[in-house]
Design an enzyme around this catalytic site. Structure first.
Site, PDB file in Angstrom:
ATOM      1  N   ASP A 107       2.706  25.207 -16.042  1.00  0.00           N
ATOM      2  CA  ASP A 107       3.671  26.795 -15.665  1.00  0.00           C
ATOM      3  C   ASP A 107       4.165  27.031 -15.275  1.00  0.00           C
ATOM      4  O   ASP A 107       2.814  28.331 -15.514  1.00  0.00           O
ATOM      5  CB  ASP A 107       4.317  26.081 -17.750  1.00  0.00           C
ATOM      6  CG  ASP A 107       3.504  25.545 -18.254  1.00  0.00           C
ATOM      7  OD1 ASP A 107       4.051  24.341 -18.377  1.00  0.00           O
ATOM      8  OD2 ASP A 107       3.237  25.492 -19.907  1.00  0.00           O
TER       9      ASP A 107
HETATM   10  N1  URA Z   1      -1.190  22.950 -20.449  1.00  0.00           N
HETATM   11  C1  URA Z   1       0.181  24.052 -20.923  1.00  0.00           C
HETATM   12  O1  URA Z   1       0.541  23.786 -21.412  1.00  0.00           O
HETATM   13  N2  URA Z   1       0.377  24.760 -19.335  1.00  0.00           N
HETATM   14  C2  URA Z   1      -0.182  24.210 -18.241  1.00  0.00           C
HETATM   15  O2  URA Z   1       0.736  25.135 -17.331  1.00  0.00           O
HETATM   16  C3  URA Z   1      -0.935  23.466 -18.181  1.00  0.00           C
HETATM   17  C4  URA Z   1      -1.472  23.190 -19.229  1.00  0.00           C
END
Ligand code: URA
Length: 240
Positions: A107
């Site tokens: 993310d």
């Molecule tokens: N899980 C999440 O919630 N975000 C990420 O970036 C990776 C795994």
């Protein structure tokens, strides 16, 4: 690799510049193939057999490149975005021309281990849902994380869309109003770690990936920095 390829493509993929820049370098007589100055940037060469020298520097041809990045928050795991900087935008210039892309996604607000490569096959293997490559995250959580949460994750929790997660392993580093944990998951659903904690009524405040398969984030990499994988790391990763 026995195939021949266009000279400008080989040089572009080796970090000597864009195809346009390479065309100009060839025109200017800066490129020598097997001892002869060449004039045609479209000529075909075999990078394994022909000796190519650019401005006195011998081409060490690498078809593939593998970079480990400590991704900072604020950049997106994509090759292009119309709003935010991407992870490809922040790699050093020398790797710019390799057509690299991130292997999977973190993310925008997630930090940590991200692999970038131009090796589609390796990326495909690592991302294949059937392979269950484990990924470990360090997270800071709003709320008290308990052994019950660990048991729930070990059995699988139901996410907001009804999906039941595969067994995941929780290590509690600190259990308090703000907790610190490590979580290892073997799949990569959208926002998975955040949604798993939502499923047990808690909120992820900070998330960082620290491991993927056998590959561990190098502690010396500052946020935004990257380095090529060592041969050993690449071998381990292939085993993942
Ligand atoms: N899980 C999440 O919630 N975000 C990420 O970036 C990776 C795994």
């Amino acid at each position: 690799m026995a195939d021949t390829q266009r000279l400008d493509k080989v040089l572009a993929n080796s970090g000597f510049g864009t195809r346009k820049e390479i065309k100009q370098m060839v025109k200017a007589g800066q490129v020598v193939v097997d001892g002869k100055v060449v004039k045609d940037s479209g000529m075909h060469i075999n990078p394994d057999k022909n000796e190519v020298i650019v401005n006195g520097k011998k081409l060490e041809y690498k078809q593939f490149i593998y970079l480990m990045m400590n991704k900072p928050a604020g950049v997106v795991s994509a090759t292009w975005d119309n709003k935010f900087k991407t992870v490809v935008d922040i790699v050093p210039d020398e790797y710019r021309y390799f057509n690299i892309f991130p292997v999977g996604r973190l993310d925008r607000d997630t930090e940590g281990l991200l692999l970038l490569t131009n090796d589609g096959q390796l990326a495909h293997d690592l991302l294949s849902p059937r392979k269950h490559v484990p990924k470990t995250y360090y997270a800071e959580i709003e709320g008290k994380v308990t052994e019950e949460d660990g048991m729930a994750f070990a059995q699988g929790v139901i996410l907001d869309d009804g999906y039941k997660t595969l067994p995941a392993q929780l290590v509690i580093l600190k259990s308090d109003k703000q907790s610190q944990i490590e979580l290892t998951i073997v799949e990569g659903k959208f926002h998975q770690v955040k949604r798993m904690f939502e499923a047990v009524g808690k909120k992820v405040k900070y998330l960082k990936r620290i491991k993927m398969g056998f590959l561990e984030l190098d502690q010396v990499l500052e946020l935004g920095q990257c380095r090529e994988l060592t041969d050993e790391e690449l071998m381990q990763l292939r085993k993942s």
